[in-house]
Write an enzyme that holds these catalytic residues in place. Structure first.
Site, short mmCIF file in Angstrom:
data_model
loop_
_atom_site.label_atom_id
_atom_site.label_comp_id
_atom_site.label_asym_id
_atom_site.label_seq_id
_atom_site.Cartn_x
_atom_site.Cartn_y
_atom_site.Cartn_z
N GLY A 1 36.97 38.66 31.44
CA GLY A 1 37.89 39.49 32.22
C GLY A 1 37.33 40.08 33.50
O GLY A 1 37.99 40.89 34.14
N PRO B 1 33.10 34.90 30.29
CA PRO B 1 33.69 34.87 31.63
C PRO B 1 34.39 33.53 31.91
O PRO B 1 33.89 32.48 31.53
CB PRO B 1 32.46 35.02 32.54
CG PRO B 1 31.34 34.44 31.75
CD PRO B 1 31.64 34.72 30.30
N GLY B 2 35.53 33.60 32.56
CA GLY B 2 36.22 32.39 32.99
C GLY B 2 36.44 32.45 34.49
O GLY B 2 35.77 31.79 35.29
N TYR C 1 52.01 37.22 38.29
CA TYR C 1 51.32 38.51 38.39
C TYR C 1 51.49 39.19 39.75
O TYR C 1 50.84 40.21 40.00
CB TYR C 1 49.80 38.36 38.19
CG TYR C 1 49.37 37.45 37.09
CD1 TYR C 1 49.83 37.64 35.78
CD2 TYR C 1 48.49 36.40 37.33
CE1 TYR C 1 49.41 36.80 34.76
CE2 TYR C 1 48.08 35.56 36.31
CZ TYR C 1 48.54 35.77 35.03
OH TYR C 1 48.13 34.94 34.03
N CYS D 1 62.35 24.90 44.06
CA CYS D 1 63.70 25.46 44.17
C CYS D 1 63.78 26.84 43.52
O CYS D 1 64.52 27.03 42.55
CB CYS D 1 64.69 24.51 43.54
SG CYS D 1 64.59 22.87 44.26
N TYR E 1 42.69 29.41 36.68
CA TYR E 1 44.10 29.63 36.34
C TYR E 1 45.05 29.08 37.41
O TYR E 1 46.13 29.62 37.62
CB TYR E 1 44.37 31.12 36.05
CG TYR E 1 43.46 31.67 34.98
CD1 TYR E 1 43.61 31.26 33.66
CD2 TYR E 1 42.42 32.55 35.29
CE1 TYR E 1 42.75 31.73 32.67
CE2 TYR E 1 41.56 33.02 34.30
CZ TYR E 1 41.74 32.60 33.00
OH TYR E 1 40.88 33.06 32.02
C1 LIG Z 1 39.69 35.78 24.52
C2 LIG Z 1 39.45 35.54 25.97
N1 LIG Z 1 38.18 35.45 26.41
C3 LIG Z 1 37.91 35.23 27.71
C4 LIG Z 1 38.92 35.09 28.63
C5 LIG Z 1 38.56 34.84 30.06
O1 LIG Z 1 39.00 35.84 30.90
P1 LIG Z 1 38.59 35.77 32.44
O2 LIG Z 1 38.91 34.41 32.91
O3 LIG Z 1 39.41 36.81 33.08
O4 LIG Z 1 37.13 36.07 32.50
C6 LIG Z 1 40.25 35.19 28.22
C7 LIG Z 1 41.35 35.06 29.21
O5 LIG Z 1 42.48 35.23 28.96
C8 LIG Z 1 40.53 35.41 26.84
O6 LIG Z 1 41.78 35.50 26.39
#
Ligand SMILES: Cc1ncc(COP(=O)(O)O)c(C=O)c1O
Length: 438
Positions: free
Chosen positions: A258, A301-302, A339, A366, A396
């Site tokens: 997050g 982290p993503g 968002y 559209c 995303y």
């Molecule tokens: C369980 C969990 N872990 C990690 C993440 C990754 O979050 P972010 O991409 O914001 O770091 C998410 C994103 O929804 C998640 O649901």
């Protein structure tokens, strides 16, 4: 007053400078426009077409290293949902990270590159029996359980002891967008602290499950370290409560992901070093108060790895009043509609010192809400045929892309050391037709 109003009056051509905080490492700006890791935007567009996602490999890898360096004692598990393809998973694997997946489909990509099962976790608020079977068949190290029904289902399906974590909502509001707030009780993920003990009891009652620890994820695009600190304290306290009630010492604590990234220049980045220090202290202090050993920590982290490494290239199709319409839109970037996300847009295929004017960059779909960026400054001479680039689109975007209006999803093109290579090819009308079997 907008940026576009101010700049012309300053008598300087400031929009020929690149904002360093939102473009991928290695991006430069020359007479012929933007260059990504040595590859000009113009060449990328000529070779791969538009729209196209451009992904800077070094920028992605560097963020992996930043996380590992800041959190050396923690497991860093890349959240695959943010951007998943085989090349990216190879980078993740080579950089020594673990992986979190949330479906059989995501796991299939991991399987395709031989990602070690010992470094994979699976979670998700709904895992179908097929998801669970795929996870068990591949032998993923941990499954994060999310409901009593799932615990019962997994208990029945697992043939050997399967390590599990219990997903808990710690009741911490991370003050992010409602659609990505997941740490409070009024949403669908995990067990509130008030019922977490029921989940513990249910897992302990299943002979085929081994309870390894607890998991939480308080939301996405979270910018304050304080929310994580409070979460860490609550989660360690939960470990203490589990020990007191069940006599079981759980050794693993997964704090989720997050971590916020700036989408617009000047927005604060996430203080990773401060996070490392303060979360470490919060965990060890609370553990020592409770007489617990410090648990092994995992982070997921993503966005913070993939987001800043990506740029989307579009071609301007029409300029109509203050609307600049491009050849992509909400099918490749859902975040504006979902968002209300804000983006910066730049001319990518040439330079221009024309005074900026305020425009809204819109997509081809559209829907009136199909907007890429509202009220942004672009050179007043922007015209059909121009290339535009939108930064911070690595996470995303491809993973949320759709075929709305039967529009084919863009390719992902990797760039590194002056070389571009397709990582995911552009979808074709044949791909779409192949599924239409009626
Ligand atoms: C369980 C969990 N872990 C990690 C993440 C990754 O979050 P972010 O991409 O914001 O770091 C998410 C994103 O929804 C998640 O649901």
């Amino acid at each position: 007053m907008t940026l576009a109003d101010v700049l012309p009056t300053m008598g300087r051509c400031l929009h020929t400078r690149l904002e360093p905080d939102i473009w991928p490492l290695g991006t430069t700006l020359g007479q012929d426009g933007l260059v990504f890791a040595g590859v000009p935007a113009v060449s990328l567009a000529a070779q791969f077409g538009t729209p196209a996602y451009v992904l800077a490999e070094d920028a992605f890898r560097l963020r992996c290293r930043d996380f590992r360096a800041a959190l050396p004692e923690m497991e860093v598990a890349y959240a695959g949902k943010s951007l998943l393809c085989r090349a990216v998973l190879r980078w993740v694997m080579e950089e020594g990270l673990s992986l979190d997946v949330c479906s059989a489909g995501e796991l299939a990509v991991a399987r395709a590159v031989g990602f070690p099962a010992s470094r994979i976790l699976m979670h998700g608020n709904v895992k179908t029996p097929e998801d669970l079977k795929a996870a068990l068949a591949y032998g993923v190290d941990r499954i994060v359980v999310d409901s009593l029904d799932e615990i019962a289902e997994l208990g029945t399906l697992a043939r050997y002891p399967q390590r599990v974590l219990i997903r808990v909502t710690p009741g911490v509001d991370a003050h992010t967008h409602k659609a990505i707030t997941t740490g409070v009780d009024s949403q669908k993920f995990g067990f509130p602290l008030s019922t977490a003990m029921d989940a513990v009891s249910a897992v302990l009652a299943q002979p085929s499950l081994r309870l390894a620890g607890v998991h939480c994820h308080i939301g996405s695009q979270v910018s304050t370290v304080a929310a994580y600190e409070e979460t860490a304290r609550r989660m360690v306290s939960l470990l203490g409560a589990v020990r007191d009630r069940f006599g079981v010492v759980l050794r693993e604590l997964d704090l989720g992901g997050g971590y916020a990234v700036p989408y617009l220049t000047g927005e604060p980045g996430f203080d990773l070093v401060g996070y490392a220090q303060r979360v470490r202290v919060a965990v060890s202090y609370t553990a020592s108060l409770l007489g617990l050993a410090v648990p092994r920590l995992t982070v997921e982290p993503g966005r913070s790895l993939a987001g800043p490494a990506g740029v989307t290239l579009y071609r301007v199709v029409a300029v109509k009043g203050s609307f600049v319409a491009v050849d992509g839109g909400m099918s490749d970037n859902m975040r504006v509609a979902l968002y209300g996300a804000k983006y910066c847009v730049r001319l990518a295929g040439r330079s221009s010192c024309a005074p900026l004017r305020t425009v809204t960059v819109v997509g081809r779909h559209c829907e009136a809400g199909d907007v890429i960026a509202s009220d942004v400054g672009l050179p007043g001479d922007v015209h059909a045929g121009d290339l535009l680039a939108v930064p911070v689109t690595g996470a995303y975007h491809h993973s949320l892309a759709s075929n709305y209006n039967q529009v084919c999803r863009p390719p992902i093109v990797g760039v590194r050391d002056g070389i571009a290579r397709p990582l995911v090819r552009r979808e074709t009308e044949e791909d779409l037709a192949a599924r239409d079997v009626g």
